[in-house]
Scaffold this active site. Structure first.
Site, short mmCIF file in Angstrom:
data_model
loop_
_atom_site.label_atom_id
_atom_site.label_comp_id
_atom_site.label_asym_id
_atom_site.label_seq_id
_atom_site.Cartn_x
_atom_site.Cartn_y
_atom_site.Cartn_z
N GLN A 147 0.82 -1.27 0.14
CA GLN A 147 -0.06 0.06 0.06
C GLN A 147 0.79 1.26 -0.05
O GLN A 147 1.85 1.24 0.61
CB GLN A 147 -0.79 -0.09 1.20
CG GLN A 147 -2.11 0.80 0.98
CD GLN A 147 -3.22 0.39 1.90
OE1 GLN A 147 -3.13 -0.89 2.28
NE2 GLN A 147 -4.20 1.08 2.18
N SER A 175 3.59 -6.86 2.47
CA SER A 175 2.15 -6.52 3.20
C SER A 175 1.33 -7.14 2.17
O SER A 175 1.27 -8.42 1.76
CB SER A 175 1.83 -5.15 3.68
OG SER A 175 0.53 -5.00 4.23
N LEU A 176 0.34 -6.45 1.56
CA LEU A 176 -0.63 -6.95 0.47
C LEU A 176 -0.03 -7.64 -0.60
O LEU A 176 -0.50 -8.51 -1.25
CB LEU A 176 -1.66 -5.92 0.23
CG LEU A 176 -1.36 -4.90 -0.95
CD1 LEU A 176 -1.61 -5.48 -2.26
CD2 LEU A 176 -1.68 -3.44 -0.81
N ARG A 229 -9.79 -7.98 3.38
CA ARG A 229 -8.74 -7.75 4.24
C ARG A 229 -8.58 -6.08 4.39
O ARG A 229 -8.54 -5.65 5.59
CB ARG A 229 -7.39 -7.96 3.51
CG ARG A 229 -6.23 -7.85 4.25
CD ARG A 229 -5.04 -8.34 3.63
NE ARG A 229 -3.73 -8.52 4.43
CZ ARG A 229 -2.84 -7.26 4.18
NH1 ARG A 229 -3.06 -6.09 3.41
NH2 ARG A 229 -1.49 -7.20 4.80
N HIS A 261 -0.54 -3.81 11.04
CA HIS A 261 0.69 -4.63 11.41
C HIS A 261 1.10 -4.23 12.95
O HIS A 261 2.24 -4.23 13.22
CB HIS A 261 1.96 -4.43 10.39
CG HIS A 261 1.50 -4.85 9.05
ND1 HIS A 261 1.43 -6.14 8.67
CD2 HIS A 261 1.35 -4.32 8.01
CE1 HIS A 261 1.08 -6.30 7.51
NE2 HIS A 261 0.99 -4.86 6.88
N GLN A 279 0.30 -12.24 9.44
CA GLN A 279 0.84 -11.13 8.90
C GLN A 279 -0.03 -9.93 9.54
O GLN A 279 0.45 -8.87 9.57
CB GLN A 279 1.10 -11.52 7.45
CG GLN A 279 1.66 -10.15 6.70
CD GLN A 279 0.64 -9.87 5.46
OE1 GLN A 279 -0.29 -9.64 5.33
NE2 GLN A 279 1.47 -10.10 4.26
#
Length: 312
Positions: A9, A94-95, A119, A203, A252
């Site tokens: 992101q 991440s994503l 998500r 996170h 995660q």
């Protein structure tokens, strides 16, 4: 050896994918399939905005994935590349880990889009707006950032969220704690702390409701076999067993993105070339982490795709 990596992101921008869609039927098919899977005109938001709609976490996450997979599909269909023949490992920030798993065949494109939409919604819903925050610490290594987060917590959540490279660490948690951390940066030998324009504290332990939601979603949509092993964010280590990958994706959500360690671990595993698809964010982080001896290529435009296809 070669790793293909996928951005997270923050790499979204209005106009993304427009040139690819105009030039390639393979790219258009990706954007149409994602729109159909989500039941929304996501590509129109990617192409035309408004920016505040694209920046919404539930839109940004599938949009960044769709853009990177469109680049990959053009490479495969028009450049004649088979990813499993050209990549020894995949990884994503991440994503981007979902994008990497889609590229490796663990999830279909439609399932990846739906998982990322969920998500994004779950991460947004986990913490009321204004309660959490994130900040980038510039000129901070992991030790300085950890010490700062511990000093600023004062009983609240304040923790390292992204260990991006030796000069940039992101912290996440309660807004008051993050603001205290920014005020204390100079005391910890850190150049600057910058509040990030994000809608939730990703996170960190405050994301537990989102982790629970993803555990349920991933039980319904389990990863299949991987054609290429992935280096996971939360372990900075290789994973190829689908059950392990499933659990790592749940971990995660609240866990640290160990990107610096992942870049070093990939280099130590023999990777000499990193190819970032769909962004130009991870390349500089990889160079700062893994050192100048690794080659880094960022592929976004049709010209980038053509150049890479010639060199593979």
């Amino acid at each position: 050896m070669r790793a293909f990596v996928f951005p997270g992101q923050g790499s979204q921008k209005v106009g993304m994918g427009v040139e690819l869609a105009a030039a390639s039927a393979a790219a258009r098919e990706v954007f149409e399939e994602v729109d159909d899977a989500l039941g929304q005109k996501l590509f129109r938001i990617m192409a035309e905005g408004p920016e505040d709609q694209l920046t919404l976490t539930e839109n940004a996450q599938p949009a960044i994935m769709a853009h990177a997979i469109a680049v990959l599909r053009v490479l495969e269909k028009e450049g004649g590349m088979v990813l499993a023949d050209k990549a020894d490992y995949v990884a994503g920030h991440s994503l981007g880990e979902y994008t990497a798993l889609c590229a490796a065949g663990a999830f279909s494109l439609a399932d990846t889009a739906r998982l990322l939409k969920l998500r994004g919604q779950a991460m947004q819903a986990a913490v009321p707006v204004g309660v959490g925050a994130m900040a980038a610490l510039l000129g901070a290594d992991i030790d300085k950032a950890t010490a700062l987060a511990e000093a600023a917590a004062e009983g609240q959540v304040c923790t390292v969220a992204n260990d991006n490279d030796p000069t940039q660490v992101v912290i996440s948690g309660h807004r008051e704690a993050i603001e205290r951390a920014i005020a204390l940066v100079k005391d910890h030998g850190i150049k600057r702390g910058v509040l990030l324009p994000v809608s939730a504290p990703f996170h960190c332990p405050l994301m537990q409701p989102a982790a629970d939601a993803m555990a349920e979603a991933l039980d319904r949509t389990r990863p299949g076999a991987l054609r290429i092993p992935v280096f996971a964010n939360v372990t900075a280590a290789v994973a190829s067993d689908p059950a392990e990958v499933q659990q790592l994706l749940v971990d995660q959500v609240t866990g640290r993105v160990r990107w610096r360690e992942s870049a070093i671990a990939l280099r130590d595993a023999g990777v000499a070339q990193f190819v970032e698809l769909g962004g130009k964010v991870l390349g500089p982080m990889v160079t700062r982490s893994a050192g100048p001896d690794v080659a880094v290529t960022s592929v976004v435009t049709m010209a980038d795709i053509e150049d890479l296809a010639k060199g593979l």
